[in-house]
Design an enzyme around this catalytic site. Structure first.
Site, PDB file in Angstrom:
ATOM      1  N   VAL A   1      30.072  75.276  -1.766  1.00 58.27           N
ATOM      2  CA  VAL A   1      29.135  74.291  -2.297  1.00 58.27           C
ATOM      3  C   VAL A   1      27.693  74.730  -2.061  1.00 58.27           C
ATOM      4  CG1 VAL A   1      28.264  71.931  -2.003  1.00 58.27           C
ATOM      5  CG2 VAL A   1      30.728  72.344  -2.158  1.00 58.27           C
ATOM      6  N   GLU A   2      27.419  75.257  -0.877  1.00 58.84           N
ATOM      7  CA  GLU A   2      26.046  75.604  -0.526  1.00 58.84           C
ATOM      8  C   GLU A   2      25.497  76.762  -1.360  1.00 58.84           C
ATOM      9  OE1 GLU A   2      23.814  74.263   1.402  1.00 58.84           O
ATOM     10  OE2 GLU A   2      25.068  72.658   2.210  1.00 58.84           O
ATOM     11  N   THR A   3      26.265  77.842  -1.478  1.00 60.53           N
ATOM     12  CA  THR A   3      25.711  79.052  -2.109  1.00 60.53           C
ATOM     13  C   THR A   3      26.677  79.767  -3.044  1.00 60.53           C
ATOM     14  OG1 THR A   3      26.403  80.468  -0.250  1.00 60.53           O
ATOM     15  CG2 THR A   3      24.191  79.480  -0.128  1.00 60.53           C
TER      16      THR A   3
ATOM     17  N   TYR B   1      27.893  64.805  -1.678  1.00 66.48           N
ATOM     18  CA  TYR B   1      28.062  66.131  -1.086  1.00 66.48           C
ATOM     19  C   TYR B   1      29.305  66.183  -0.205  1.00 66.48           C
ATOM     20  CZ  TYR B   1      27.251  70.185   1.901  1.00 66.48           C
ATOM     21  OH  TYR B   1      27.412  71.360   2.594  1.00 66.48           O
TER      22      TYR B   1
END
Length: 363
Positions: free
Chosen positions: A138-140, A345
Protein backbone atom coordinates in the site's frame (compact mmCIF):
# COMPACT_ATOMS: atom_id res chain seq x y z
CA UNK A 1 -25.71 45.63 -42.09
CA UNK A 2 -22.02 44.91 -42.60
CA UNK A 3 -21.12 47.54 -40.04
CA UNK A 4 -23.51 46.02 -37.51
CA UNK A 5 -22.06 42.54 -38.09
CA UNK A 6 -18.50 43.82 -37.79
CA UNK A 7 -19.36 45.63 -34.56
CA UNK A 8 -20.92 42.47 -33.18
CA UNK A 9 -17.85 40.42 -34.11
CA UNK A 10 -15.54 42.98 -32.49
CA UNK A 11 -17.68 42.91 -29.35
CA UNK A 12 -17.53 39.10 -29.15
CA UNK A 13 -13.76 39.17 -29.67
CA UNK A 14 -13.40 41.77 -26.91
CA UNK A 15 -15.46 39.62 -24.56
CA UNK A 16 -13.20 36.62 -25.27
CA UNK A 17 -10.14 38.72 -24.41
CA UNK A 18 -11.76 39.99 -21.21
CA UNK A 19 -12.82 36.47 -20.22
CA UNK A 20 -9.33 35.07 -20.89
CA UNK A 21 -7.72 37.89 -18.93
CA UNK A 22 -10.05 37.25 -16.00
CA UNK A 23 -9.26 33.52 -16.11
CA UNK A 24 -5.51 34.14 -16.16
CA UNK A 25 -5.79 36.62 -13.32
CA UNK A 26 -7.74 34.12 -11.24
CA UNK A 27 -5.30 31.33 -12.08
CA UNK A 28 -2.31 33.29 -10.85
CA UNK A 29 -3.86 33.43 -7.40
CA UNK A 30 -3.28 29.67 -7.13
CA UNK A 31 -0.04 29.40 -9.09
CA UNK A 32 3.46 29.09 -7.68
CA UNK A 33 5.04 32.39 -6.71
CA UNK A 34 7.08 34.08 -9.44
CA UNK A 35 10.18 33.86 -7.31
CA UNK A 36 11.10 31.34 -4.65
CA UNK A 37 11.64 32.50 -1.07
CA UNK A 38 15.06 33.86 -0.21
CA UNK A 39 17.86 31.40 0.38
CA UNK A 40 17.25 29.48 3.57
CA UNK A 41 20.67 30.34 4.93
CA UNK A 42 19.70 34.05 4.98
CA UNK A 43 16.49 33.60 6.95
CA UNK A 44 16.24 34.49 10.65
CA UNK A 45 13.96 31.52 11.43
CA UNK A 46 16.52 29.13 9.95
CA UNK A 47 19.31 30.81 11.92
CA UNK A 48 17.26 30.31 15.10
CA UNK A 49 16.76 26.65 14.18
CA UNK A 50 20.51 26.24 13.68
CA UNK A 51 21.18 27.79 17.08
CA UNK A 52 18.68 25.37 18.63
CA UNK A 53 20.32 22.35 16.99
CA UNK A 54 23.74 23.48 18.20
CA UNK A 55 22.54 24.06 21.76
CA UNK A 56 20.30 20.99 22.09
CA UNK A 57 22.10 18.37 20.01
CA UNK A 58 25.68 19.53 19.67
CA UNK A 59 25.65 20.15 15.92
CA UNK A 60 28.36 22.20 14.26
CA UNK A 61 26.87 25.53 13.20
CA UNK A 62 29.09 25.87 10.14
CA UNK A 63 28.10 22.41 8.90
CA UNK A 64 24.42 23.28 9.28
CA UNK A 65 24.88 26.56 7.42
CA UNK A 66 26.54 24.68 4.57
CA UNK A 67 23.63 22.24 4.58
CA UNK A 68 20.96 24.95 4.41
CA UNK A 69 22.90 26.77 1.69
CA UNK A 70 22.40 23.69 -0.51
CA UNK A 71 18.76 23.02 0.36
CA UNK A 72 16.21 24.17 -2.20
CA UNK A 73 12.66 25.38 -1.71
CA UNK A 74 10.16 23.13 -3.52
CA UNK A 75 6.89 24.76 -4.56
CA UNK A 76 5.64 21.37 -5.73
CA UNK A 77 5.87 20.15 -2.13
CA UNK A 78 3.66 23.00 -0.94
CA UNK A 79 1.25 22.34 -3.81
CA UNK A 80 1.05 18.62 -2.99
CA UNK A 81 0.47 18.97 0.73
CA UNK A 82 -2.00 21.85 0.27
CA UNK A 83 -4.06 20.13 -2.41
CA UNK A 84 -7.69 20.57 -1.30
CA UNK A 85 -9.79 17.51 -0.60
CA UNK A 86 -13.25 18.53 -1.76
CA UNK A 87 -14.81 15.41 -0.30
CA UNK A 88 -13.19 12.49 1.56
CA UNK A 89 -13.05 9.40 -0.66
CA UNK A 90 -15.47 6.58 -0.09
CA UNK A 91 -14.35 2.97 0.30
CA UNK A 92 -15.46 1.91 -3.16
CA UNK A 93 -13.43 4.79 -4.64
CA UNK A 94 -10.36 4.31 -2.45
CA UNK A 95 -9.90 0.54 -2.33
CA UNK A 96 -9.60 -0.61 -5.98
CA UNK A 97 -6.13 0.86 -6.51
CA UNK A 98 -4.82 -1.24 -3.61
CA UNK A 99 -6.72 -4.40 -4.46
CA UNK A 100 -5.84 -4.58 -8.15
CA UNK A 101 -4.47 -7.76 -9.71
CA UNK A 102 -1.07 -6.10 -10.18
CA UNK A 103 -0.89 -5.13 -6.49
CA UNK A 104 -1.84 -8.66 -5.41
CA UNK A 105 0.58 -10.30 -7.86
CA UNK A 106 3.30 -7.90 -6.75
CA UNK A 107 2.67 -8.91 -3.15
CA UNK A 108 3.00 -12.59 -3.98
CA UNK A 109 6.28 -11.94 -5.83
CA UNK A 110 7.59 -9.82 -2.92
CA UNK A 111 6.65 -12.56 -0.42
CA UNK A 112 8.35 -15.28 -2.46
CA UNK A 113 11.51 -13.21 -2.89
CA UNK A 114 11.72 -12.43 0.84
CA UNK A 115 10.05 -15.46 2.41
CA UNK A 116 12.83 -16.24 4.88
CA UNK A 117 12.98 -12.68 6.23
CA UNK A 118 9.20 -12.41 6.48
CA UNK A 119 9.00 -15.71 8.34
CA UNK A 120 11.74 -14.64 10.77
CA UNK A 121 9.97 -11.34 11.42
CA UNK A 122 6.67 -13.14 11.98
CA UNK A 123 8.31 -15.46 14.51
CA UNK A 124 10.17 -12.69 16.33
CA UNK A 125 7.55 -9.94 16.37
CA UNK A 126 4.31 -11.92 16.05
CA UNK A 127 3.13 -9.91 13.03
CA UNK A 128 1.87 -12.04 10.12
CA UNK A 129 3.96 -11.95 6.95
CA UNK A 130 0.96 -10.93 4.86
CA UNK A 131 0.38 -7.82 6.99
CA UNK A 132 3.97 -6.65 6.50
CA UNK A 133 3.72 -7.35 2.77
CA UNK A 134 0.45 -5.44 2.51
CA UNK A 135 1.76 -2.35 4.29
CA UNK A 136 4.74 -2.15 1.95
CA UNK A 137 2.38 -2.80 -0.95
CA UNK A 138 0.00 0.00 0.00
CA UNK A 139 2.75 2.44 0.94
CA UNK A 140 5.04 2.16 -2.09
CA UNK A 141 3.82 -0.69 -4.34
CA UNK A 142 6.70 -2.83 -2.99
CA UNK A 143 9.25 -0.07 -3.51
CA UNK A 144 8.19 1.16 -6.93
CA UNK A 145 6.82 4.47 -5.66
CA UNK A 146 9.08 5.41 -2.75
CA UNK A 147 9.40 9.07 -3.74
CA UNK A 148 11.88 11.18 -5.68
CA UNK A 149 12.18 14.31 -3.55
CA UNK A 150 15.31 15.04 -1.61
CA UNK A 151 14.11 14.59 1.95
CA UNK A 152 16.15 17.62 2.97
CA UNK A 153 14.32 19.84 0.47
CA UNK A 154 10.88 18.50 1.35
CA UNK A 155 11.25 18.79 5.11
CA UNK A 156 12.93 22.20 5.00
CA UNK A 157 10.24 23.58 2.68
CA UNK A 158 7.48 22.34 4.99
CA UNK A 159 9.29 23.34 8.18
CA UNK A 160 9.73 26.96 7.14
CA UNK A 161 7.17 27.66 4.42
CA UNK A 162 4.03 25.84 5.56
CA UNK A 163 2.85 27.77 8.63
CA UNK A 164 -0.02 25.37 9.35
CA UNK A 165 2.33 22.44 9.95
CA UNK A 166 5.62 24.17 10.74
CA UNK A 167 5.97 22.82 14.28
CA UNK A 168 5.47 19.21 13.21
CA UNK A 169 7.85 19.42 10.26
CA UNK A 170 10.53 21.31 12.16
CA UNK A 171 10.61 18.43 14.59
CA UNK A 172 10.81 15.97 11.68
CA UNK A 173 13.65 18.01 10.17
CA UNK A 174 15.45 17.86 13.49
CA UNK A 175 14.93 14.08 13.64
CA UNK A 176 16.15 13.76 10.05
CA UNK A 177 19.38 15.61 10.77
CA UNK A 178 19.93 13.42 13.84
CA UNK A 179 19.19 10.35 11.69
CA UNK A 180 21.76 11.39 9.09
CA UNK A 181 24.38 12.01 11.78
CA UNK A 182 23.72 8.66 13.44
CA UNK A 183 23.86 6.80 10.13
CA UNK A 184 26.93 8.74 8.98
CA UNK A 185 25.33 9.74 5.69
CA UNK A 186 24.97 13.06 3.91
CA UNK A 187 21.63 14.66 4.79
CA UNK A 188 21.38 15.68 1.14
CA UNK A 189 21.37 12.06 -0.07
CA UNK A 190 18.09 10.40 1.06
CA UNK A 191 15.09 10.54 -1.28
CA UNK A 192 11.47 10.21 -0.23
CA UNK A 193 7.93 11.50 -0.52
CA UNK A 194 6.87 15.14 -0.67
CA UNK A 195 6.25 14.90 3.10
CA UNK A 196 9.71 13.48 3.83
CA UNK A 197 8.69 9.83 4.34
CA UNK A 198 11.44 7.39 3.44
CA UNK A 199 11.98 3.92 2.08
CA UNK A 200 9.76 0.98 1.22
CA UNK A 201 7.62 1.47 4.36
CA UNK A 202 7.61 5.30 4.17
CA UNK A 203 8.81 6.02 7.70
CA UNK A 204 8.97 9.63 8.80
CA UNK A 205 12.32 10.47 10.43
CA UNK A 206 10.93 10.32 13.98
CA UNK A 207 9.49 6.84 13.36
CA UNK A 208 12.67 5.75 11.63
CA UNK A 209 14.78 6.72 14.63
CA UNK A 210 12.36 5.11 17.10
CA UNK A 211 11.35 1.89 15.33
CA UNK A 212 13.58 1.09 12.35
CA UNK A 213 15.96 -1.85 12.85
CA UNK A 214 19.12 -3.15 11.20
CA UNK A 215 17.50 -6.49 10.49
CA UNK A 216 20.35 -8.01 8.52
CA UNK A 217 23.03 -6.81 10.97
CA UNK A 218 25.15 -5.13 8.31
CA UNK A 219 25.86 -2.15 10.56
CA UNK A 220 23.40 0.32 9.01
CA UNK A 221 19.68 0.92 8.62
CA UNK A 222 18.57 1.39 5.01
CA UNK A 223 14.84 1.32 4.43
CA UNK A 224 15.19 2.27 0.76
CA UNK A 225 17.54 -0.40 -0.56
CA UNK A 226 17.60 -3.08 2.15
CA UNK A 227 14.41 -5.14 2.12
CA UNK A 228 15.42 -7.00 5.28
CA UNK A 229 15.58 -3.72 7.19
CA UNK A 230 12.23 -2.62 5.76
CA UNK A 231 10.49 -5.87 6.71
CA UNK A 232 11.95 -5.97 10.21
CA UNK A 233 11.16 -2.32 10.79
CA UNK A 234 7.48 -2.62 9.82
CA UNK A 235 7.05 -5.66 12.05
CA UNK A 236 8.85 -3.94 14.93
CA UNK A 237 6.68 -0.81 14.53
CA UNK A 238 3.46 -2.79 14.71
CA UNK A 239 4.68 -4.89 17.64
CA UNK A 240 5.64 -1.76 19.61
CA UNK A 241 2.18 -0.33 18.99
CA UNK A 242 0.44 -3.34 20.48
CA UNK A 243 -0.09 -5.95 17.77
CA UNK A 244 -1.68 -9.04 19.34
CA UNK A 245 -0.41 -12.26 17.82
CA UNK A 246 -3.14 -14.53 16.54
CA UNK A 247 -5.98 -12.07 17.11
CA UNK A 248 -8.38 -10.71 14.50
CA UNK A 249 -8.15 -7.47 12.59
CA UNK A 250 -11.74 -7.10 11.40
CA UNK A 251 -14.78 -9.31 10.96
CA UNK A 252 -17.97 -8.81 8.90
CA UNK A 253 -20.87 -7.66 11.06
CA UNK A 254 -24.61 -7.43 10.79
CA UNK A 255 -26.93 -4.91 12.45
CA UNK A 256 -30.46 -5.80 13.46
CA UNK A 257 -32.86 -3.92 11.20
CA UNK A 258 -34.69 -2.21 14.06
CA UNK A 259 -31.37 -0.99 15.54
CA UNK A 260 -29.60 0.14 12.37
CA UNK A 261 -30.56 3.82 12.48
CA UNK A 262 -29.49 4.08 16.12
CA UNK A 263 -26.15 2.34 15.47
CA UNK A 264 -25.42 4.41 12.37
CA UNK A 265 -25.70 7.57 14.46
CA UNK A 266 -22.75 6.24 16.48
CA UNK A 267 -20.50 6.01 13.41
CA UNK A 268 -18.74 9.35 13.31
CA UNK A 269 -16.84 9.43 10.03
CA UNK A 270 -17.60 5.76 9.50
CA UNK A 271 -16.13 4.45 12.77
CA UNK A 272 -17.58 4.22 16.26
CA UNK A 273 -16.05 4.58 19.67
CA UNK A 274 -14.82 1.30 21.15
CA UNK A 275 -17.12 -0.65 23.43
CA UNK A 276 -17.28 -4.17 24.77
CA UNK A 277 -18.35 -6.87 22.37
CA UNK A 278 -21.21 -7.78 24.69
CA UNK A 279 -22.58 -4.24 24.66
CA UNK A 280 -22.55 -4.20 20.86
CA UNK A 281 -24.39 -7.52 20.79
CA UNK A 282 -27.04 -6.18 23.13
CA UNK A 283 -27.45 -3.21 20.75
CA UNK A 284 -28.02 -5.52 17.80
CA UNK A 285 -24.53 -5.62 16.26
CA UNK A 286 -23.07 -9.07 15.68
CA UNK A 287 -20.02 -10.48 13.93
CA UNK A 288 -21.41 -12.85 11.33
CA UNK A 289 -19.16 -15.79 12.24
CA UNK A 290 -19.95 -15.83 15.98
CA UNK A 291 -22.19 -18.69 17.09
CA UNK A 292 -24.87 -18.81 19.76
CA UNK A 293 -23.91 -20.04 23.23
CA UNK A 294 -26.17 -21.62 25.82
CA UNK A 295 -26.44 -18.28 27.63
CA UNK A 296 -27.79 -16.42 24.63
CA UNK A 297 -24.68 -14.19 24.41
CA UNK A 298 -22.70 -15.12 21.34
CA UNK A 299 -19.53 -17.08 21.96
CA UNK A 300 -16.30 -16.28 20.21
CA UNK A 301 -15.32 -17.98 16.98
CA UNK A 302 -11.68 -18.54 16.09
CA UNK A 303 -9.78 -15.26 16.01
CA UNK A 304 -12.31 -13.31 18.07
CA UNK A 305 -10.94 -12.03 21.39
CA UNK A 306 -11.87 -14.37 24.23
CA UNK A 307 -12.36 -11.57 26.77
CA UNK A 308 -14.92 -9.15 25.30
CA UNK A 309 -15.03 -7.15 28.49
CA UNK A 310 -11.30 -6.43 28.54
CA UNK A 311 -10.73 -5.82 24.81
CA UNK A 312 -13.29 -3.31 23.48
CA UNK A 313 -14.05 -3.27 19.79
CA UNK A 314 -15.36 -0.76 17.30
CA UNK A 315 -17.92 -0.88 14.53
CA UNK A 316 -16.80 0.23 11.09
CA UNK A 317 -18.82 1.19 8.04
CA UNK A 318 -17.35 0.90 4.54
CA UNK A 319 -19.18 2.51 1.65
CA UNK A 320 -19.85 0.01 -1.12
CA UNK A 321 -21.35 0.87 -4.50
CA UNK A 322 -24.65 -0.54 -3.25
CA UNK A 323 -25.45 -0.91 0.43
CA UNK A 324 -22.61 -0.21 2.91
CA UNK A 325 -20.85 -3.08 4.64
CA UNK A 326 -20.38 -3.21 8.41
CA UNK A 327 -17.46 -4.66 10.35
CA UNK A 328 -16.34 -5.26 13.88
CA UNK A 329 -12.78 -4.01 14.22
CA UNK A 330 -10.43 -5.24 16.91
CA UNK A 331 -7.21 -4.13 18.56
CA UNK A 332 -5.04 -5.07 15.57
CA UNK A 333 -7.11 -2.88 13.24
CA UNK A 334 -6.47 0.06 15.55
CA UNK A 335 -2.76 -0.79 15.51
CA UNK A 336 -2.84 -0.41 11.72
CA UNK A 337 -4.33 3.06 12.21
CA UNK A 338 -1.19 3.98 14.16
CA UNK A 339 0.63 3.66 10.84
CA UNK A 340 -1.95 5.84 9.10
CA UNK A 341 -5.02 7.15 10.92
CA UNK A 342 -7.41 6.61 8.03
CA UNK A 343 -10.10 3.96 8.49
CA UNK A 344 -9.84 3.33 4.73
CA UNK A 345 -6.08 2.80 4.93
CA UNK A 346 -6.26 0.25 7.75
CA UNK A 347 -9.05 -1.62 5.98
CA UNK A 348 -7.19 -1.62 2.66
CA UNK A 349 -4.07 -3.06 4.31
CA UNK A 350 -6.09 -5.86 5.83
CA UNK A 351 -8.01 -6.62 2.64
CA UNK A 352 -4.82 -6.62 0.55
CA UNK A 353 -3.12 -8.88 3.09
CA UNK A 354 -5.91 -11.42 2.77
CA UNK A 355 -5.87 -11.35 -1.03
CA UNK A 356 -2.08 -11.73 -1.14
CA UNK A 357 -2.16 -14.57 1.38
CA UNK A 358 -4.87 -16.36 -0.58
CA UNK A 359 -2.88 -16.05 -3.81
CA UNK A 360 0.42 -17.00 -2.13
CA UNK A 361 -0.93 -20.12 -0.47
CA UNK A 362 -3.18 -21.07 -3.37
CA UNK A 363 -6.25 -21.24 -1.15
Amino acid sequence: MTTIVQQAMRARALMRVITLAAFLAASTAFAAPATAPQSYIDRPDVSAFIDEMVADSGFDARALRRFFAKVRYQQSVINAISRPVLEPPKWYQYAPQFLSASRIDGGVAFWRANAATLERAQNEFGVPAEIVVAIIGVETFYGRNAGSYRVADALTTLAFDDPRRAEYFRNELKQFLLQAREQKISPLAPKGSYAGAQGLPQFMPSSLRDYAVDYDNDGKIDLAADVDDAVGSVANYLAWHGWQTGESVMKPASIDVDKREEVERMLDGGISDRRTLESWQLDGVNATDIGESATGIREMATGIPESPGSDPVGVLMLEEEGEPSYWMVFNNWYVLTRYNRSRLYASAVWRLSQEVKRAFTGQ
